[in-house]
Design a protein around this motif. Structure first.
Motif, PDB file in Angstrom:
ATOM      1  N   THR A 339      49.616  22.554 -31.689  1.00 20.39           N
ATOM      2  CA  THR A 339      49.652  23.328 -30.441  1.00 20.39           C
ATOM      3  C   THR A 339      50.562  24.545 -30.496  1.00 20.39           C
ATOM      4  OG1 THR A 339      51.430  21.915 -29.583  1.00 20.39           O
ATOM      5  CG2 THR A 339      49.159  21.265 -29.058  1.00 20.39           C
ATOM      6  N   THR A 340      51.429  24.624 -31.489  1.00 22.16           N
ATOM      7  CA  THR A 340      52.417  25.713 -31.520  1.00 22.16           C
ATOM      8  C   THR A 340      52.367  26.553 -32.795  1.00 22.16           C
ATOM      9  OG1 THR A 340      54.109  24.228 -32.455  1.00 22.16           O
ATOM     10  CG2 THR A 340      53.999  24.418 -30.042  1.00 22.16           C
ATOM     11  N   VAL A 341      51.738  26.058 -33.854  1.00 26.83           N
ATOM     12  CA  VAL A 341      51.723  26.769 -35.132  1.00 26.83           C
ATOM     13  C   VAL A 341      50.647  27.854 -35.111  1.00 26.83           C
ATOM     14  CG1 VAL A 341      51.451  26.547 -37.624  1.00 26.83           C
ATOM     15  CG2 VAL A 341      52.505  24.691 -36.314  1.00 26.83           C
ATOM     16  N   ALA A 342      51.035  29.109 -35.343  1.00 28.19           N
ATOM     17  CA  ALA A 342      50.054  30.191 -35.417  1.00 28.19           C
ATOM     18  C   ALA A 342      49.249  30.055 -36.712  1.00 28.19           C
ATOM     19  CB  ALA A 342      50.754  31.537 -35.364  1.00 28.19           C
ATOM     20  N   VAL A 343      47.925  30.168 -36.608  1.00 27.96           N
ATOM     21  CA  VAL A 343      47.047  29.940 -37.757  1.00 27.96           C
ATOM     22  C   VAL A 343      46.168  31.159 -37.989  1.00 27.96           C
ATOM     23  CG1 VAL A 343      45.247  28.482 -38.757  1.00 27.96           C
ATOM     24  CG2 VAL A 343      47.028  27.451 -37.324  1.00 27.96           C
ATOM     25  N   LYS A 344      46.149  31.619 -39.233  1.00 28.20           N
ATOM     26  CA  LYS A 344      45.301  32.746 -39.623  1.00 28.20           C
ATOM     27  C   LYS A 344      44.432  32.340 -40.803  1.00 28.20           C
ATOM     28  CE  LYS A 344      45.520  37.625 -41.075  1.00 28.20           C
ATOM     29  NZ  LYS A 344      45.062  38.257 -39.828  1.00 28.20           N
ATOM     30  N   THR A 345      43.159  32.694 -40.767  1.00 28.77           N
ATOM     31  CA  THR A 345      42.264  32.444 -41.894  1.00 28.77           C
ATOM     32  C   THR A 345      41.891  33.762 -42.558  1.00 28.77           C
ATOM     33  OG1 THR A 345      40.241  32.554 -40.547  1.00 28.77           O
ATOM     34  CG2 THR A 345      41.316  30.399 -40.758  1.00 28.77           C
ATOM     35  N   VAL A 346      41.734  33.712 -43.878  1.00 23.58           N
ATOM     36  CA  VAL A 346      41.349  34.889 -44.660  1.00 23.58           C
ATOM     37  C   VAL A 346      40.184  34.497 -45.553  1.00 23.58           C
ATOM     38  CG1 VAL A 346      42.068  36.572 -46.390  1.00 23.58           C
ATOM     39  CG2 VAL A 346      43.698  35.816 -44.646  1.00 23.58           C
ATOM     40  N   GLU A 347      39.136  35.292 -45.519  1.00 27.72           N
ATOM     41  CA  GLU A 347      37.954  35.026 -46.345  1.00 27.72           C
ATOM     42  C   GLU A 347      37.497  36.304 -47.026  1.00 27.72           C
ATOM     43  OE1 GLU A 347      35.672  31.478 -43.971  1.00 27.72           O
ATOM     44  OE2 GLU A 347      35.531  33.484 -43.090  1.00 27.72           O
ATOM     45  N   GLY A 348      36.783  36.143 -48.145  1.00 23.72           N
ATOM     46  CA  GLY A 348      36.201  37.282 -48.840  1.00 23.72           C
ATOM     47  C   GLY A 348      34.709  37.352 -48.566  1.00 23.72           C
ATOM     48  N   ALA A 349      34.245  38.524 -48.227  1.00 26.10           N
ATOM     49  CA  ALA A 349      32.828  38.666 -47.877  1.00 26.10           C
ATOM     50  C   ALA A 349      31.912  38.290 -49.027  1.00 26.10           C
ATOM     51  CB  ALA A 349      32.555  40.107 -47.431  1.00 26.10           C
ATOM     52  N   ASN A 350      32.381  38.452 -50.273  1.00 30.72           N
ATOM     53  CA  ASN A 350      31.555  38.144 -51.447  1.00 30.72           C
ATOM     54  C   ASN A 350      32.031  36.899 -52.179  1.00 30.72           C
ATOM     55  OD1 ASN A 350      30.173  40.497 -50.850  1.00 30.72           O
ATOM     56  ND2 ASN A 350      31.213  41.727 -52.398  1.00 30.72           N
ATOM     57  N   ASP A 351      32.766  36.049 -51.502  1.00 31.33           N
ATOM     58  CA  ASP A 351      33.283  34.826 -52.128  1.00 31.33           C
ATOM     59  C   ASP A 351      32.126  33.860 -52.380  1.00 31.33           C
ATOM     60  OD1 ASP A 351      34.619  32.535 -52.889  1.00 31.33           O
ATOM     61  OD2 ASP A 351      36.216  32.763 -51.412  1.00 31.33           O
ATOM     62  N   ASP A 352      31.890  33.530 -53.664  1.00 29.48           N
ATOM     63  CA  ASP A 352      30.793  32.625 -54.001  1.00 29.48           C
ATOM     64  C   ASP A 352      31.275  31.208 -54.272  1.00 29.48           C
ATOM     65  OD1 ASP A 352      32.133  33.174 -56.317  1.00 29.48           O
ATOM     66  OD2 ASP A 352      30.357  33.592 -57.537  1.00 29.48           O
ATOM     67  N   ILE A 353      32.570  30.938 -54.027  1.00 27.39           N
ATOM     68  CA  ILE A 353      33.114  29.594 -54.173  1.00 27.39           C
ATOM     69  C   ILE A 353      33.381  28.982 -52.805  1.00 27.39           C
ATOM     70  CG2 ILE A 353      35.058  28.236 -55.058  1.00 27.39           C
ATOM     71  CD1 ILE A 353      35.238  30.186 -57.374  1.00 27.39           C
ATOM     72  N   SER A 354      34.202  29.648 -51.989  1.00 21.74           N
ATOM     73  CA  SER A 354      34.390  29.251 -50.581  1.00 21.74           C
ATOM     74  C   SER A 354      33.860  30.390 -49.727  1.00 21.74           C
ATOM     75  CB  SER A 354      35.873  28.984 -50.286  1.00 21.74           C
ATOM     76  OG  SER A 354      36.322  27.844 -50.970  1.00 21.74           O
ATOM     77  N   ALA A 355      32.592  30.342 -49.426  1.00 19.60           N
ATOM     78  CA  ALA A 355      31.910  31.447 -48.769  1.00 19.60           C
ATOM     79  C   ALA A 355      32.418  31.657 -47.350  1.00 19.60           C
ATOM     80  CB  ALA A 355      30.404  31.182 -48.754  1.00 19.60           C
ATOM     81  N   PRO A 356      32.244  32.862 -46.809  1.00 22.27           N
ATOM     82  CA  PRO A 356      32.676  33.147 -45.442  1.00 22.27           C
ATOM     83  C   PRO A 356      32.079  32.146 -44.457  1.00 22.27           C
ATOM     84  CG  PRO A 356      32.002  35.165 -46.535  1.00 22.27           C
ATOM     85  CD  PRO A 356      31.644  34.043 -47.467  1.00 22.27           C
ATOM     86  N   GLY A 357      32.919  31.624 -43.590  1.00 22.53           N
ATOM     87  CA  GLY A 357      32.516  30.597 -42.641  1.00 22.53           C
ATOM     88  C   GLY A 357      33.147  29.253 -42.945  1.00 22.53           C
ATOM     89  N   GLN A 358      33.388  28.971 -44.218  1.00 21.01           N
ATOM     90  CA  GLN A 358      33.976  27.682 -44.596  1.00 21.01           C
ATOM     91  C   GLN A 358      35.433  27.572 -44.161  1.00 21.01           C
ATOM     92  OE1 GLN A 358      33.437  26.432 -48.650  1.00 21.01           O
ATOM     93  NE2 GLN A 358      31.288  27.027 -48.745  1.00 21.01           N
ATOM     94  N   CYS A 359      36.184  28.665 -44.275  1.00 21.72           N
ATOM     95  CA  CYS A 359      37.614  28.637 -43.956  1.00 21.72           C
ATOM     96  C   CYS A 359      37.870  28.869 -42.470  1.00 21.72           C
ATOM     97  CB  CYS A 359      38.353  29.672 -44.791  1.00 21.72           C
ATOM     98  SG  CYS A 359      40.156  29.539 -44.706  1.00 21.72           S
TER      99      CYS A 359
END
Length: 423
Positions: A339-359
């Motif tokens: 409830t208090t920890v700020a969370v940021k996700t970073v993804e690569g548009a061309n990531d073929d291992i962890s594709a955008p949307g997974q993170c």
């Protein structure tokens, strides 16, 4: 016994190829031989040089290679790599810049346990070190851990992270890269319920499979296609007699490396062919582009069998994190407790291992976290490696991550949490 014999066979083949390369290099470097103007001998020497180096790197843990750091006072300060917590399967390491005033930003970099050593994040470390008091998880090679130390699966990994966060205190900012992203999220949720005051201030998740089915890739398809029995029979072996972990069941680093290379076999073959030609012309060096990359890429480590199998089964097949059903010792780890920890996700548009949307799926699980504490960023044109170590990381992502950390470090002068990107 068959698993131990196959492990020793792989090591024998690796050692044989290293010896063949060293022999070819030695024979063609002999003064009388090198005096013969024969291009075939030059090529043979180049082949030997590249082959010996490649196969020797497969069993060598790379050094951090960070001995000093230029600081604001105009001097180079020595960097001492200190072990804060020492555990059988991994340590908490501090990059202590001697003589430099302690930095306000206190960052824990969670390295992946996915076949390579923590030194895979060397460029990430060097880019953060000037601006942060930096700590990192340094996971051990399973082949060197005696069977008497017991098991190590994803629950144990998560509890290691919990202990490391507790050790560093509530002012820590956690950055998790790739494989540990869902487990770092689970560790934070565990603390939210078990010891709220020990939670980090921010959690930055970079290119990890929180929900592998959000955007399937070849990696996730493989995890869903094969059965656990098939994985155990095809991938798991026992450490041979050469190492302290003799008898331990592992997913061998050499077997992982063959999988890595097979995914882009043509590119790797061309890279080594070009390097052999350069070596035959004496145009190579210890720190040329090829050697810098492959010295790290080829340095692989064994994973415990239970860690590998539990990752495939519980993260990819059962999607326990994505469904918010992950448990530790039978206890549900409820991600909505954050409830208090700020969370940021970073993804690569061309990531073929962890594709955008997974993170970015992590943000949907944080149902009790205010929107102003959530942020996300998709880096255009960036692949998997680029989002934490390449040009995209250095020029774009790193400044955004540091701004996000500053915005949520507790000072009234800081900016809004999601200034960098929409939640």
């Amino acid at each position: 016994m068959k698993y131990m014999l196959s492990y020793d066979f792989m090591e024998t083949m690796r050692n044989t190829n290293q010896w063949l390369g060293a022999t070819a290099k030695a024979m063609t470097s002999y003064p009388m031989t090198s005096a013969i103007p024969n291009p075939a001998l030059d090529w043979m020497r180049g082949w030997g040089e590249v082959t010996e180096r490649a196969f020797s790197r497969m069993v060598t843990k790379p050094d951090w290679g960070i001995s000093s750091l230029p600081c604001a006072d105009g001097r180079d300060h020595l960097v001492e790599i200190e072990t804060m917590i020492e555990r059988p399967f991994g340590d908490l390491v501090h990059f202590n810049v001697q003589g430099r005033p302690e930095k306000d930003r206190k960052v824990l970099l969670v390295a992946p346990m996915s076949g390579h050593y923590a030194t895979l994040l060397r460029s990430t470390v060097t880019s953060l070190l000037p601006d942060c008091e930096l700590y990192i998880t340094d996971w051990h090679n399973a082949r060197d851990i005696p069977v008497s130390e017991g098991k190590f699966d994803i629950e144990d990994y998560t509890l290691y992270l919990v202990d490391f966060m507790k050790e560093l205190g509530p002012d820590i900012h956690v950055i998790a890269v790739c494989q540990p992203v869902p487990l770092a999220l689970a560790a934070t949720a565990y603390l939210a319920e078990d010891d709220p005051k020990a939670q980090p201030k921010t959690l930055t998740l970079i290119g990890g499979p929180v929900d592998p089915d959000a955007n399937p890739t070849e990696v996730t398809d493989f995890g869903n296609r094969v059965t656990m029995f098939q994985l155990h029979e095809a991938m798991i072996q026992r450490v041979g007699f050469k190492y302290p972990g003799v008898g331990r069941k592992v997913y061998p680093g050499l077997l992982q490396l063959s999988s890595f290379i097979s995914m882009n076999s043509e590119n790797h073959m061309n890279a080594f062919s070009d390097q052999i030609m350069r070596a035959s012309k004496r145009e190579t060096g210890d720190h040329d582009r090829h050697n810098r990359f492959y010295d790290e890429y080829l340095a692989v480590m064994d994973m415990t069998a239970e860690f590998y199998l539990s990752t495939v089964e519980r993260i990819f097949k059962e999607r326990e994190i994505a469904k918010n059903e992950f448990t530790i010792n039978g206890r549900l780890v409820d991600i909505s407790k954050i409830t208090t920890v700020a969370v940021k996700t970073v993804e690569g548009a061309n990531d073929d291992i962890s594709a955008p949307g997974q993170c970015v799926a992590a943000l949907d699980l944080l149902t009790s976290l205010p929107d102003e504490k959530k942020a996300s960023h998709v880096e255009p044109g960036a692949g998997h490696y680029g989002i934490f170590a390449g040009k995209s990381w250095r020029n774009n992502i790193r400044p955004l991550v540091l701004d996000f950390i500053d915005a949520n470090s507790g000072s009234k002068k800081r900016k809004a949490a999601n200034k960098n990107a929409a939640a």
